[in-house]
Design a protein around this motif. Structure first.
Motif, PDB file in Angstrom:
ATOM      1  N   GLY A  76       0.798  -1.227   0.000  1.00 63.51           N
ATOM      2  CA  GLY A  76       0.000   0.000   0.000  1.00 63.51           C
ATOM      3  C   GLY A  76       0.826   1.271   0.000  1.00 63.51           C
ATOM      4  N   ILE A  77       2.105   1.169  -0.384  1.00 63.75           N
ATOM      5  CA  ILE A  77       2.976   2.343  -0.414  1.00 63.75           C
ATOM      6  C   ILE A  77       3.250   2.692  -1.872  1.00 63.75           C
ATOM      7  CG2 ILE A  77       5.202   3.310   0.265  1.00 63.75           C
ATOM      8  CD1 ILE A  77       5.250   1.256   2.552  1.00 63.75           C
ATOM      9  N   ALA A  78       2.792   3.862  -2.289  1.00 62.12           N
ATOM     10  CA  ALA A  78       3.001   4.317  -3.666  1.00 62.12           C
ATOM     11  C   ALA A  78       4.467   4.659  -3.883  1.00 62.12           C
ATOM     12  CB  ALA A  78       2.135   5.550  -3.934  1.00 62.12           C
ATOM     13  N   VAL A  79       4.958   4.394  -5.084  1.00 64.98           N
ATOM     14  CA  VAL A  79       6.348   4.693  -5.441  1.00 64.98           C
ATOM     15  C   VAL A  79       6.347   5.551  -6.694  1.00 64.98           C
ATOM     16  CG1 VAL A  79       8.601   3.738  -6.060  1.00 64.98           C
ATOM     17  CG2 VAL A  79       7.105   2.474  -4.498  1.00 64.98           C
ATOM     18  N   SER A  80       7.077   6.668  -6.635  1.00 68.68           N
ATOM     19  CA  SER A  80       7.251   7.533  -7.799  1.00 68.68           C
ATOM     20  C   SER A  80       8.737   7.767  -8.002  1.00 68.68           C
ATOM     21  CB  SER A  80       6.555   8.882  -7.599  1.00 68.68           C
ATOM     22  OG  SER A  80       5.160   8.722  -7.503  1.00 68.68           O
ATOM     23  N   ARG A  81       9.171   7.685  -9.244  1.00 72.06           N
ATOM     24  CA  ARG A  81      10.578   7.870  -9.599  1.00 72.06           C
ATOM     25  C   ARG A  81      10.728   9.101 -10.489  1.00 72.06           C
ATOM     26  NH1 ARG A  81      14.042   4.031  -8.665  1.00 72.06           N
ATOM     27  NH2 ARG A  81      13.255   2.238  -7.532  1.00 72.06           N
ATOM     28  N   PHE A  82      11.782   9.871 -10.226  1.00 76.64           N
ATOM     29  CA  PHE A  82      12.058  11.080 -10.990  1.00 76.64           C
ATOM     30  C   PHE A  82      13.535  11.108 -11.352  1.00 76.64           C
ATOM     31  CE2 PHE A  82       8.425  11.966  -8.326  1.00 76.64           C
ATOM     32  CZ  PHE A  82       7.553  12.617  -9.174  1.00 76.64           C
ATOM     33  N   PRO A  83      13.869  11.563 -12.562  1.00 76.36           N
ATOM     34  CA  PRO A  83      15.281  11.677 -12.941  1.00 76.36           C
ATOM     35  C   PRO A  83      16.008  12.684 -12.046  1.00 76.36           C
ATOM     36  CG  PRO A  83      13.842  11.930 -14.861  1.00 76.36           C
ATOM     37  CD  PRO A  83      12.964  11.947 -13.638  1.00 76.36           C
ATOM     38  N   ALA A  84      17.241  12.376 -11.726  1.00 78.69           N
ATOM     39  CA  ALA A  84      18.030  13.247 -10.847  1.00 78.69           C
ATOM     40  C   ALA A  84      18.154  14.653 -11.410  1.00 78.69           C
ATOM     41  CB  ALA A  84      19.413  12.635 -10.618  1.00 78.69           C
ATOM     42  N   ASP A  85      18.306  14.774 -12.719  1.00 74.73           N
ATOM     43  CA  ASP A  85      18.435  16.091 -13.338  1.00 74.73           C
ATOM     44  C   ASP A  85      17.184  16.930 -13.113  1.00 74.73           C
ATOM     45  OD1 ASP A  85      19.900  17.986 -15.085  1.00 74.73           O
ATOM     46  OD2 ASP A  85      18.191  17.624 -16.434  1.00 74.73           O
ATOM     47  N   GLN A  86      16.014  16.315 -13.244  1.00 72.94           N
ATOM     48  CA  GLN A  86      14.755  17.025 -13.002  1.00 72.94           C
ATOM     49  C   GLN A  86      14.659  17.443 -11.538  1.00 72.94           C
ATOM     50  OE1 GLN A  86      11.281  14.678 -13.883  1.00 72.94           O
ATOM     51  NE2 GLN A  86       9.879  16.392 -13.546  1.00 72.94           N
ATOM     52  N   CYS A  87      15.070  16.563 -10.633  1.00 71.69           N
ATOM     53  CA  CYS A  87      15.033  16.882  -9.196  1.00 71.69           C
ATOM     54  C   CYS A  87      15.960  18.049  -8.868  1.00 71.69           C
ATOM     55  CB  CYS A  87      15.417  15.652  -8.372  1.00 71.69           C
ATOM     56  SG  CYS A  87      14.232  14.305  -8.485  1.00 71.69           S
ATOM     57  N   TYR A  88      17.089  18.100  -9.536  1.00 71.36           N
ATOM     58  CA  TYR A  88      18.058  19.170  -9.289  1.00 71.36           C
ATOM     59  C   TYR A  88      17.564  20.502  -9.841  1.00 71.36           C
ATOM     60  CZ  TYR A  88      22.414  21.726  -9.043  1.00 71.36           C
ATOM     61  OH  TYR A  88      23.372  22.670  -8.746  1.00 71.36           O
ATOM     62  N   ARG A  89      17.030  20.468 -11.056  1.00 73.48           N
ATOM     63  CA  ARG A  89      16.638  21.715 -11.734  1.00 73.48           C
ATOM     64  C   ARG A  89      15.270  22.245 -11.307  1.00 73.48           C
ATOM     65  NH1 ARG A  89      19.945  22.778 -16.179  1.00 73.48           N
ATOM     66  NH2 ARG A  89      21.264  21.031 -16.775  1.00 73.48           N
ATOM     67  N   HIS A  90      14.344  21.323 -10.969  1.00 69.81           N
ATOM     68  CA  HIS A  90      12.965  21.727 -10.658  1.00 69.81           C
ATOM     69  C   HIS A  90      12.434  20.975  -9.440  1.00 69.81           C
ATOM     70  CE1 HIS A  90      13.052  23.651 -14.579  1.00 69.81           C
ATOM     71  NE2 HIS A  90      13.441  22.507 -15.105  1.00 69.81           N
ATOM     72  N   PRO A  91      13.076  21.100  -8.290  1.00 71.30           N
ATOM     73  CA  PRO A  91      12.647  20.313  -7.133  1.00 71.30           C
ATOM     74  C   PRO A  91      11.221  20.625  -6.680  1.00 71.30           C
ATOM     75  CG  PRO A  91      14.239  21.981  -6.468  1.00 71.30           C
ATOM     76  CD  PRO A  91      14.208  21.975  -7.972  1.00 71.30           C
ATOM     77  N   ASP A  92      10.796  21.876  -6.792  1.00 70.70           N
ATOM     78  CA  ASP A  92       9.419  22.214  -6.387  1.00 70.70           C
ATOM     79  C   ASP A  92       8.406  21.500  -7.269  1.00 70.70           C
ATOM     80  OD1 ASP A  92       9.381  24.263  -4.150  1.00 70.70           O
ATOM     81  OD2 ASP A  92      10.806  25.198  -5.525  1.00 70.70           O
ATOM     82  N   GLN A  93       8.663  21.453  -8.563  1.00 69.89           N
ATOM     83  CA  GLN A  93       7.753  20.780  -9.487  1.00 69.89           C
ATOM     84  C   GLN A  93       7.723  19.278  -9.236  1.00 69.89           C
ATOM     85  OE1 GLN A  93       9.063  21.931 -13.388  1.00 69.89           O
ATOM     86  NE2 GLN A  93       8.231  24.001 -13.209  1.00 69.89           N
ATOM     87  N   VAL A  94       8.879  18.701  -8.910  1.00 65.89           N
ATOM     88  CA  VAL A  94       8.936  17.272  -8.610  1.00 65.89           C
ATOM     89  C   VAL A  94       8.084  16.960  -7.385  1.00 65.89           C
ATOM     90  CG1 VAL A  94      10.446  15.410  -7.784  1.00 65.89           C
ATOM     91  CG2 VAL A  94      11.146  16.839  -9.725  1.00 65.89           C
ATOM     92  N   VAL A  95       8.249  17.755  -6.332  1.00 68.72           N
ATOM     93  CA  VAL A  95       7.471  17.526  -5.111  1.00 68.72           C
ATOM     94  C   VAL A  95       5.990  17.734  -5.385  1.00 68.72           C
ATOM     95  CG1 VAL A  95       7.044  18.351  -2.753  1.00 68.72           C
ATOM     96  CG2 VAL A  95       9.397  17.972  -3.544  1.00 68.72           C
ATOM     97  N   ASP A  96       5.634  18.770  -6.140  1.00 64.44           N
ATOM     98  CA  ASP A  96       4.225  18.987  -6.500  1.00 64.44           C
ATOM     99  C   ASP A  96       3.652  17.777  -7.224  1.00 64.44           C
ATOM    100  OD1 ASP A  96       4.258  21.556  -5.423  1.00 64.44           O
ATOM    101  OD2 ASP A  96       4.525  22.544  -7.386  1.00 64.44           O
ATOM    102  N   SER A  97       4.399  17.265  -8.188  1.00 65.18           N
ATOM    103  CA  SER A  97       3.949  16.113  -8.969  1.00 65.18           C
ATOM    104  C   SER A  97       3.810  14.876  -8.087  1.00 65.18           C
ATOM    105  CB  SER A  97       4.941  15.853 -10.100  1.00 65.18           C
ATOM    106  OG  SER A  97       4.565  14.731 -10.837  1.00 65.18           O
TER     107      SER A  97
END
Length: 115
Positions: A76-97
């Motif tokens: 019951g634990i959702a998992v979301s993966r994001f590219p490191a480059d996206q996390c570095y450049r747009h961390p607010d958008q990653v967290v929002d998503s």
């Protein structure tokens, strides 16, 4: 931790979201118990989720990552993966998503209360 992970942690912290970074989690598999480390284990509005920051090394571990993610989803634990480059450049958008996707999941069932 990577600079991408540090940026995600700062956004989560600034928003007052409960999270564990580099959390080691014990889980059951088909044959035995195993320990797996996740980048971020997050509790938000009654839902548990894992946010993974995938660097270049994850390209070679996709099958293992998919296997591990399925075990967490079974719990019951959702998992979301994001590219490191996206996390570095747009961390607010990653967290929002991540949070938007997490809120689409049913709340995590509460553990039974034992007295």
């Amino acid at each position: 931790r990577s600079q991408s992970e540090v940026k995600i942690a700062k956004v989560l912290d600034n928003r007052g979201i409960l999270f564990l970074a580099a959390a080691k989690i014990r889980l059951s598999t088909e044959s035995h118990r195993q320990t797996r480390e996740v980048d971020f284990l997050i509790l938000h509005q009654g839902r548990w989720g894992i946010l993974e920051v995938d660097g270049p090394h994850h390209q070679h571990a996709q099958q293992a990552d998919q296997w591990r993610d399925a075990r967490f989803r079974d719990q019951g634990i959702a998992v979301s993966r994001f590219p490191a480059d996206q996390c570095y450049r747009h961390p607010d958008q990653v967290v929002d998503s991540f949070l938007a996707a997490l809120l689409q999941q049913p709340p995590t069932p509460a553990a039974p209360h034992i007295e």
